[in-house]
Scaffold this motif. Structure first.
Motif: not given
Length: 458
Positions: A311-316
């Protein structure tokens, strides 16, 4: 499963069914369902004043035949045409039942307005006569026939003036605009009337409670923590330790067997979650990015090296390169998705379905676009819409909990598409339970997850 079909699919199904039925049968079925819904809204028909705003098409015919039924039940029914012509048979039925045609200048405030201006074949936006009529009845409860007039049916876009309904009575199936924002908010409550259509599979759907229950990973009798899946969390930082705590809170909902944390906020995680294992190790899925700050790029690179779903969220999200080779669920809000695609946030907000699908295709990943109605788009064009939740869920940290929850579902074996769909549904349901109509915080949502899951499995 709630399915939302396109205009083309609905038209084809209607044509196929009408070939087997006497003329006018489908319209009579729709009118009967509409009249019943209006009666229920009013708490009865007798003595009520109903105004029909009627355009030239079959949508206006549905409204007129429903008006005739309401008039026979004792309602005072008036018809205000907003076009040069209307459905002749429908108008004749209203007149036979005691209804009458009125001019704009003669309007008396009704108890309810029925929007039969344009239907699923109409173009976006409304013309001057319709706008004048709507202004004259502003504030009166409004029931839309099939769709609110003026919305884009197949996209959920709002391009020009449109009706905002309190209730939309639709026929045969939901349409895309009933589920996808921003048009979905113009529909109010949507009531579906079955008119017997045989429809193909829809590419836009919405999970219901039974669907979610059927997708939940339930441990077998011989299960142990490793067979249930280990979810790793690379989130938070020295600057944003709370993101690590909230991400691990979502991951520790009980749907995976173990949570592992690797990041810059280990002390905060240990203090809140003594059951979380701190340190590197083998996992079946990673959650990356929330509150990652300057560490987000390296955290993403480390997670990608493990070659497990993530899961890739926000800053990434800022460090992604399209297309991805990993199995991934990306969880941007509108602003983050706009940055990923090089467009303006307002463009994404206006055409959410198109941009979610575009991002899923370009990044070769499932994209979860957060919003009032969250969209989960797969690279093949399929989309699920999440309609659970409450406006109180718009609170700092809620997305961190969602990312951890989706990571737990990935680790337990769900695909990114199912993990995003089930996770978003559970997240919204937990917020509603925790809120009970009032304010909530992100930890409240995480704490309510086990109760929601238990209720589904009963």
């Amino acid at each position: 499963m709630r399915a939302a079909h396109t205009v083309e699919q609905v038209r084809a199904a209607e044509a196929s069914l009408m070939a087997t039925l006497p003329d006018g049968t489908l319209m009579q079925r729709a009118a009967a369902g509409l009249a019943t819904a209006v009666t229920d809204l009013l708490g009865g028909a007798y003595g009520r004043h109903v105004l029909l705003l009627v355009g030239p098409g079959d949508n206006g015919g549905d409204a007129l035949f429903a008006g005739a039924l309401l008039a026979r039940r004792g309602a005072s029914v008036e018809v205000l045409p907003v076009a040069d012509r209307v459905h002749e048979a429908g108008l004749a039925a209203v007149r036979r039942a005691g209804g009458r045609v009125v001019a704009l200048a003669d309007l008396i405030p009704p108890d309810v307005v029925v929007d039969g201006i344009v239907g699923i074949g109409g173009r976006p936006g409304l013309r001057r006569p319709a706008l004048d009529a709507l202004r004259a009845v502003a504030g009166v409860p409004l029931v839309a026939v099939d769709v609110p007039s003026g919305v884009e049916v197949d996209t959920g876009r709002l391009d020009g003036a449109h009706v905002t309904a309190d209730l939309t009575v639709t026929f045969g199936t939901h349409k895309v605009c009933h589920l996808v924002e921003p048009a979905a908010s113009a529909c109010g409550v949507v009531h579906l009337v079955d008119i017997g259509l045989d429809l193909p599979d829809a590419s836009v759907t919405a999970l219901q409670a039974d669907d979610v229950a059927g997708l939940l990973p339930v441990p077998a009798a011989e299960a142990q923590k490793y067979t249930r899946g280990v979810v790793g969390v690379r989130a938070g930082s020295a600057r944003y330790p709370g993101a690590a705590v909230l991400s691990t809170s979502g991951a520790a909902c009980g749907l995976a067997g173990m949570v592992r944390y690797a990041g810059g906020a280990a002390d905060a995680v240990r203090a809140r979650h003594p059951e979380v294992v701190v340190g590197e190790g083998r996992v079946q899925a990673w959650v990356v990015g929330s509150g990652g700050d300057a560490d987000a790029g390296e955290a993403l690179a480390a997670a990608l090296r493990d070659a497990v779903p993530l899961v890739v969220d926000a800053d990434a999200l800022r460090h992604l390169t399209a297309p991805l080779e990993a199995s991934a669920l990306l969880t941007p809000h509108a602003g983050e998705l706009a940055a990923m695609l090089g467009v303006e946030r307002t463009e994404v907000e206006a055409d959410q379905l198109a941009f979610a699908r575009r991002a899923a295709r370009e990044y070769a990943a499932t994209v979860l676009l957060k919003g009032h109605h969250t969209l989960i788009a797969a690279p093949n064009g399929r989309v699920r819409v999440t309609t659970t939740g409450t406006p109180w869920l718009a609170v700092a940290g809620a997305g961190d909990v969602l990312g951890g929850l989706c990571g737990a579902l990935l680790a337990a074996g769900l695909t990114p598409y199912d993990a995003g769909s089930v996770g978003s549904w559970l997240h919204g349901a937990a917020a509603t339970l925790a809120s009970a109509g009032g304010p909530i915080s992100a930890p409240d949502v995480a704490a309510a997850l086990p109760r929601v899951i238990a209720d589904l499995l009963r």
